[in-house]
Write an enzyme that holds these catalytic residues in place. Sequence first.
Site: not given
Length: 365
Positions: A120, A142, A184, A226, A236, A241, A245, A248, A252, A266
Amino acid sequence: MNTVPVALGDRSYDVRIEAGLLARAGEALAALARGRTMPIVTDENLLPHLATLQASLTGAGIASEAIILPPGESTKSWAQLEALTDRLLDLGVERSDHVIALGGGVIGDLVGFASAILKRGCNFVQIPTTLLAQVDSSVGGKTAINSGAGKNLIGAFHQPALALIDPQVLDTLPPRQLRAGYAEVVKYGLIDDFAFFEWCEANAAALLSGDSQPREYAISHSVAAKARIVGEDERETTGKRALLNLGHTFGHALEAETGFSDRLLHGEGVAAGMALAFAYSARLGLCPGQEAERVAAHLRAVGLPDGLAAAGIAASGARLVEHMLHDKKMAAGTLPFLLARGIGKTFLDKTVDLKDVEAFLDEQR
């Protein structure tokens, strides 16, 4: 050493940036080790960096155990997650221990997610070895793996305890990987920092050729940008935030079309996605056409794809939009898009018509 704080209350941590830091990592990690063995998760391409890190840990009196995984995007999978968590459990990792992620975004994302769910939640440390990971995925918490439905759809927010960035490790990075990471970097200028975009136009060639001064400045500036955004909107929820993206949603979809393979890295997908986002913004009359072309021209100049053809994508608009429907940002059947009113003027639009996006993409083929 340049230290950038990520201010998140009791989840706050530092990002330390300094040339040669990998060889001195033992000093930085001594307080976290607490006399325990530190697992290091890395991939087969990073054995020289692993040796440097383990020598530094040994010199600081820290025992370590290496877990070496296959390289590539396919490692962000259920199978590798299960194998990694089983191995960490075999090593007796406790919740208060720290697992080290030594690698690019794939290793960082996988180790972060494994740490988030192991017992956990245990601790982990990011030591990113690619430009993309140094300026983006190693900061912000993330973590995720990919699934058959799409990229990063299985994951959690889980902040590292520390991030150590050594720009010198980029000297061994293949040029293509370095260019992909640069996407990026320039993204931060395109989002809300026109002056930084201008800096990128003037300094990208030196950065990519190995000049240490612009490279370290780009990393520090990107991490600070960032960290500021993550500090304002960790999960987000406010939309701030979401600006990270940019490129993206399109990117993606392009990655999904290539099966998340080395056909399109990527960062290359993000670069093509950012060019498409600006071109689509210009098509809608939101962004001056010359600014959209300026973005595309810069990406071309540094060897990054500036659209579908350059990314090797021949799929129809309908097929690419179908990939987008699996995007984790979908809400109530609506997919938000990052669009722009100009360079440094990105905004979130929740009213985009996907049929229009489909038509736009067909025009770009």
